[in-house]
Design a protein around this motif. Sequence first.
Motif, PDB file in Angstrom:
ATOM      1  N   LYS A 148      42.635  43.827  35.268  1.00  0.00           N
ATOM      2  CA  LYS A 148      41.730  43.620  36.403  1.00  0.00           C
ATOM      3  C   LYS A 148      42.117  42.425  37.273  1.00  0.00           C
ATOM      4  O   LYS A 148      41.735  42.344  38.415  1.00  0.00           O
ATOM      5  CB  LYS A 148      40.301  43.455  35.905  1.00  0.00           C
ATOM      6  CG  LYS A 148      39.730  44.739  35.320  1.00  0.00           C
ATOM      7  CD  LYS A 148      38.308  44.534  34.840  1.00  0.00           C
ATOM      8  CE  LYS A 148      37.712  45.775  34.244  1.00  0.00           C
ATOM      9  NZ  LYS A 148      38.380  46.302  33.075  1.00  0.00           N
ATOM     10  N   THR A 149      42.889  41.501  36.709  1.00  0.00           N
ATOM     11  CA  THR A 149      43.264  40.322  37.486  1.00  0.00           C
ATOM     12  C   THR A 149      44.775  40.144  37.468  1.00  0.00           C
ATOM     13  O   THR A 149      45.456  40.594  36.542  1.00  0.00           O
ATOM     14  CB  THR A 149      42.629  39.033  36.911  1.00  0.00           C
ATOM     15  OG1 THR A 149      43.244  38.746  35.648  1.00  0.00           O
ATOM     16  CG2 THR A 149      41.129  39.165  36.765  1.00  0.00           C
ATOM     17  N   PHE A 150      45.278  39.471  38.480  1.00  0.00           N
ATOM     18  CA  PHE A 150      46.721  39.241  38.549  1.00  0.00           C
ATOM     19  C   PHE A 150      47.178  38.345  37.412  1.00  0.00           C
ATOM     20  O   PHE A 150      48.326  38.425  36.969  1.00  0.00           O
ATOM     21  CB  PHE A 150      47.128  38.685  39.922  1.00  0.00           C
ATOM     22  CG  PHE A 150      46.773  37.246  40.157  1.00  0.00           C
ATOM     23  CD1 PHE A 150      47.695  36.249  39.941  1.00  0.00           C
ATOM     24  CD2 PHE A 150      45.503  36.897  40.607  1.00  0.00           C
ATOM     25  CE1 PHE A 150      47.376  34.915  40.171  1.00  0.00           C
ATOM     26  CE2 PHE A 150      45.171  35.574  40.845  1.00  0.00           C
ATOM     27  CZ  PHE A 150      46.106  34.578  40.625  1.00  0.00           C
ATOM     28  N   ILE A 151      46.293  37.516  36.881  1.00  0.00           N
ATOM     29  CA  ILE A 151      46.663  36.644  35.764  1.00  0.00           C
ATOM     30  C   ILE A 151      46.937  37.491  34.521  1.00  0.00           C
ATOM     31  O   ILE A 151      47.919  37.283  33.818  1.00  0.00           O
ATOM     32  CB  ILE A 151      45.560  35.588  35.504  1.00  0.00           C
ATOM     33  CG1 ILE A 151      45.477  34.658  36.715  1.00  0.00           C
ATOM     34  CG2 ILE A 151      45.834  34.812  34.229  1.00  0.00           C
ATOM     35  CD1 ILE A 151      44.262  33.774  36.764  1.00  0.00           C
ATOM     36  N   GLU A 152      46.082  38.485  34.284  1.00  0.00           N
ATOM     37  CA  GLU A 152      46.311  39.403  33.143  1.00  0.00           C
ATOM     38  C   GLU A 152      47.655  40.100  33.283  1.00  0.00           C
ATOM     39  O   GLU A 152      48.385  40.233  32.313  1.00  0.00           O
ATOM     40  CB  GLU A 152      45.225  40.485  33.113  1.00  0.00           C
ATOM     41  CG  GLU A 152      43.924  40.120  32.493  1.00  0.00           C
ATOM     42  CD  GLU A 152      42.991  41.319  32.527  1.00  0.00           C
ATOM     43  OE1 GLU A 152      43.020  42.099  31.549  1.00  0.00           O
ATOM     44  OE2 GLU A 152      42.272  41.500  33.519  1.00  0.00           O
ATOM     45  N   LEU A 153      47.954  40.574  34.499  1.00  0.00           N
ATOM     46  CA  LEU A 153      49.202  41.288  34.723  1.00  0.00           C
ATOM     47  C   LEU A 153      50.385  40.335  34.554  1.00  0.00           C
ATOM     48  O   LEU A 153      51.395  40.668  33.951  1.00  0.00           O
ATOM     49  CB  LEU A 153      49.221  41.927  36.120  1.00  0.00           C
ATOM     50  CG  LEU A 153      50.443  42.785  36.448  1.00  0.00           C
ATOM     51  CD1 LEU A 153      50.597  43.933  35.445  1.00  0.00           C
ATOM     52  CD2 LEU A 153      50.328  43.330  37.858  1.00  0.00           C
ATOM     53  N   ASP A 154      50.242  39.148  35.048  1.00  0.00           N
ATOM     54  CA  ASP A 154      51.287  38.133  34.965  1.00  0.00           C
ATOM     55  C   ASP A 154      51.609  37.784  33.513  1.00  0.00           C
ATOM     56  O   ASP A 154      52.744  37.502  33.170  1.00  0.00           O
ATOM     57  CB  ASP A 154      50.848  36.888  35.745  1.00  0.00           C
ATOM     58  CG  ASP A 154      52.005  35.985  36.113  1.00  0.00           C
ATOM     59  OD1 ASP A 154      53.104  36.513  36.343  1.00  0.00           O
ATOM     60  OD2 ASP A 154      51.813  34.765  36.162  1.00  0.00           O
TER      61      ASP A 154
END
Length: 100
Positions: free
Chosen positions: A90-96
């Motif tokens: 849900k967040t770019f931090i998770e994807l990162d």
Amino acid sequence: ELDLKEFDNDSPDESTLMEKEVFDACYFDNDESRVTQELVTKCNDVCRSRYCCFGSYRLESSCLATVGENECELFALCEQMITKDGGVVKTFIELDLKEF
């Protein structure tokens, strides 16, 4: 101008356009600076209807048999958005933080 209504769902032109849409929304080539909240939102929007193609997605039963492998292959980049527990990033931090 191309009128997509003239094509049926199995036409190569429409699948090429769909694959490009997924690529444009979800591809970041391991360049972490491209991983933004906007990318995550766009990718989720494009992928939402086909997360069911992936066995790792647990929020819905598989649609691979109904949708077909060819269509699911167009959405291959969407699999990066599925979390270890079978949900969706849900967040770019998770994807990162995910390792590719």
